[in-house]
Write an enzyme that holds these catalytic residues in place. Sequence first.
Site, mmCIF file in Angstrom:
data_model
loop_
_atom_site.group_PDB
_atom_site.id
_atom_site.type_symbol
_atom_site.label_atom_id
_atom_site.label_comp_id
_atom_site.label_asym_id
_atom_site.label_seq_id
_atom_site.Cartn_x
_atom_site.Cartn_y
_atom_site.Cartn_z
ATOM 1 N N GLU A 293 -14.279 -31.151 7.591
ATOM 2 C CA GLU A 293 -13.313 -30.962 6.498
ATOM 3 C C GLU A 293 -12.099 -30.249 7.076
ATOM 4 O O GLU A 293 -12.206 -29.133 7.577
ATOM 5 C CB GLU A 293 -13.966 -30.168 5.363
ATOM 6 N N CYS A 327 -6.488 -24.690 2.196
ATOM 7 C CA CYS A 327 -6.292 -26.089 2.574
ATOM 8 C C CYS A 327 -5.704 -26.851 1.385
ATOM 9 O O CYS A 327 -5.021 -27.848 1.556
ATOM 10 C CB CYS A 327 -7.609 -26.707 3.014
HETATM 11 P P1 NAP Z 1 -9.490 -23.520 13.063
HETATM 12 O O1 NAP Z 1 -8.571 -22.783 13.929
HETATM 13 O O2 NAP Z 1 -9.633 -24.976 13.253
HETATM 14 O O3 NAP Z 1 -10.925 -22.807 13.230
HETATM 15 C C1 NAP Z 1 -12.034 -23.204 12.483
HETATM 16 C C2 NAP Z 1 -13.294 -22.879 13.260
HETATM 17 O O4 NAP Z 1 -13.359 -23.716 14.423
HETATM 18 C C3 NAP Z 1 -13.339 -21.447 13.760
HETATM 19 O O5 NAP Z 1 -14.650 -20.962 13.659
HETATM 20 C C4 NAP Z 1 -12.932 -21.625 15.213
HETATM 21 O O6 NAP Z 1 -13.367 -20.588 16.050
HETATM 22 C C5 NAP Z 1 -13.637 -22.911 15.550
HETATM 23 N N1 NAP Z 1 -13.198 -23.556 16.796
HETATM 24 C C6 NAP Z 1 -12.026 -23.416 17.461
HETATM 25 N N2 NAP Z 1 -12.025 -24.203 18.561
HETATM 26 C C7 NAP Z 1 -13.220 -24.844 18.593
HETATM 27 C C8 NAP Z 1 -13.821 -25.788 19.466
HETATM 28 N N3 NAP Z 1 -13.200 -26.250 20.556
HETATM 29 N N4 NAP Z 1 -15.070 -26.233 19.199
HETATM 30 C C9 NAP Z 1 -15.722 -25.794 18.096
HETATM 31 N N5 NAP Z 1 -15.197 -24.896 17.227
HETATM 32 C C10 NAP Z 1 -13.963 -24.429 17.472
HETATM 33 O O7 NAP Z 1 -9.148 -23.284 11.513
HETATM 34 P P2 NAP Z 1 -8.810 -21.932 10.759
HETATM 35 O O8 NAP Z 1 -7.470 -21.459 11.184
HETATM 36 O O9 NAP Z 1 -9.952 -20.985 10.830
HETATM 37 O O10 NAP Z 1 -8.742 -22.455 9.248
HETATM 38 C C11 NAP Z 1 -7.609 -23.044 8.704
HETATM 39 C C12 NAP Z 1 -7.700 -24.545 8.690
HETATM 40 O O11 NAP Z 1 -8.865 -24.948 7.985
HETATM 41 C C13 NAP Z 1 -6.540 -25.195 7.943
HETATM 42 O O12 NAP Z 1 -6.123 -26.334 8.635
HETATM 43 C C14 NAP Z 1 -7.160 -25.567 6.596
HETATM 44 O O13 NAP Z 1 -6.490 -26.618 5.939
HETATM 45 C C15 NAP Z 1 -8.546 -25.932 7.009
HETATM 46 N N6 NAP Z 1 -9.490 -25.841 5.895
HETATM 47 C C16 NAP Z 1 -9.944 -26.996 5.339
HETATM 48 C C17 NAP Z 1 -10.808 -26.965 4.263
HETATM 49 C C18 NAP Z 1 -11.310 -28.216 3.621
HETATM 50 O O14 NAP Z 1 -12.255 -28.146 2.827
HETATM 51 N N7 NAP Z 1 -10.744 -29.366 3.919
HETATM 52 C C19 NAP Z 1 -11.214 -25.730 3.751
HETATM 53 C C20 NAP Z 1 -10.741 -24.562 4.358
HETATM 54 C C21 NAP Z 1 -9.883 -24.630 5.438
HETATM 55 P P3 NAP Z 1 -12.353 -19.410 16.501
HETATM 56 O O15 NAP Z 1 -12.041 -18.648 15.271
HETATM 57 O O16 NAP Z 1 -13.170 -18.699 17.474
HETATM 58 O O17 NAP Z 1 -11.139 -20.099 17.091
#
Ligand code: NAP
Length: 522
Positions: A293, A327
């Site tokens: 997501e 999001c």
């Molecule tokens: P993010 O930077 O993509 O991080 C999400 C998770 O992925 C974190 O736990 C992060 O760990 C981990 N991660 C980073 N690199 C990775 C890799 N190479 N392999 C596996 N995991 C990895 O997102 P965010 O800044 O936390 O959240 C914001 C984003 O989430 C926005 O784009 C928002 O739209 C989206 N979102 C979507 C929904 C939905 O339901 N569609 C809901 C909520 C949020 P680290 O923290 O250690 O980097």
Amino acid sequence: MITTTNKDIKEYKHEPFTDFALKENKNEFYKALEIVQAELGKDYPLIIGGESITTPEKIVSINPADKEEVIGRVSKADQGLAEKAMQVALSTFNTWKKENSEARANILFRAADIIRRRKHEFSGYLVKEAGKPWKEADADTAEAIDFLEFYARQMVQLKDGAPVQSREGEVNKFNYIPLGVGVIISPFNFPLAIMAGTAAAAIVAGNTILLKPANNTPVIAAKFVEVMKEAGLPEGVLNYVPGSGAEIGDYLVDHPKTRFVSFTGSREVGCRIYERAAKVQSGQIWLKRVIAEMGGKDTVVVDKDADLDLAASSIVYSAFGFSGQKCSAGSRAVVHQDVYEEVLEKAVTLTKTLTMGNPMDVDTYMGPVIDQASYNKITKYIEIGKEEGRLVAGGEADDSKGYFIQPTIFADVDEKARLMQEEIFGPVVAFCKARDFDHMMEIANNTDYGLTGALLSNTPAHIERAKEEFHVGNLYFNRGCTGAIVGYHPFGGFNMSGTDSKAGGPDYLILHMQAKTTSETI
Ligand code: NAP
């Protein structure tokens, strides 16, 4: 023992939000914040197979409203510990998959009760660790409770599978069985609700998991892990492995024994996970399932006959709730040319009344953004906005104490501009003028994403057209585009917003299971 028979999914009412206008609620919340304050700075271990493991290297979680304040120091898994957790989860799967569905559901019901009893304390952690204002924190905690209740009920409903036909002389059954070890990777922005919801769904379906929360919000996840233990979850079912996404994220996604990945986060990381998980590794005997997501570029569309006050407030609150870090945040307003100036003026006036400051204060509408990297990214977009549009509200930022950015509006932005196309994930909204309803629908669908959207209109024919043409997973009418409720507004998006798993919806749990057909000749 909780009896699950009276817990019908259709009768579940969502957890109510707290009314902070009431003095007693306000006092209770201040008391909870004091409890949280007294706990700040503690160390949190990894939990693998019930064992607490402390590592020399730590993730230091800080308060985004006050960079000097340490929320907690959390041990950090490396690849060796991730492997240990994988081995524990694999062996625990052999017993957990045999636990009956009602017993698994009961653990979630108990966890929901524990969080409900200490609701403001959990919200207090969200205020401190994620910078959520009270109302936003309260909604996050309520959603976590809803996910636990909803998925537990859904598991009870699915425990006997789904009906299939049987011919004479045969008994046919169709049952859902768990998948195996799942890797749960959660984002910072709903650090309790999404983290707990994705973890609980996988667990109640009979899987064992490795939980990797976002680096910015590992303490709230540690608190949830404590709750699940108190609720009676056997050791080794939920293994808590905070660590670097790049280091252990890739390792676990690639791991041949990973059966599925449940990810919520950015498009960039989601696409990376999807691609890596597709590669069959040596020793792997299944195709990994991926729930991903991802981001959004969500639009509030205003028709010429809309209630213009409602339109302005829908735009403003969808754009600036939790500093635009949802999001579902409405980061684009597409307004009919006949009412454009009036809606813009109303939105600017309303935006200027929003209070920004430390979310510890009940009167704060908007707190900080999550960290320096987000602050830098958003302020860069504000500079881009100055080239692409007309700055009509906000635009200032200050990271001396915490990461504060004013709620910012750009007017007269072209439909193809970067501000109208790219997810900013901060308190910035772009206004774009549309010629007519056709043009409004065209702009609404002109991004790579398809998560949420809203139409403000009093023309029934336009509402009907939008139902067909506005291509988003969650579409709302005559309200804003944020605030989905578990069980009421199943949540998930189209296109580059992800796999449309619809969290809190009727099909969600099945994504964590596989169906087995048995046919017995009698
Ligand atoms: P993010 O930077 O993509 O991080 C999400 C998770 O992925 C974190 O736990 C992060 O760990 C981990 N991660 C980073 N690199 C990775 C890799 N190479 N392999 C596996 N995991 C990895 O997102 P965010 O800044 O936390 O959240 C914001 C984003 O989430 C926005 O784009 C928002 O739209 C989206 N979102 C979507 C929904 C939905 O339901 N569609 C809901 C909520 C949020 P680290 O923290 O250690 O980097």
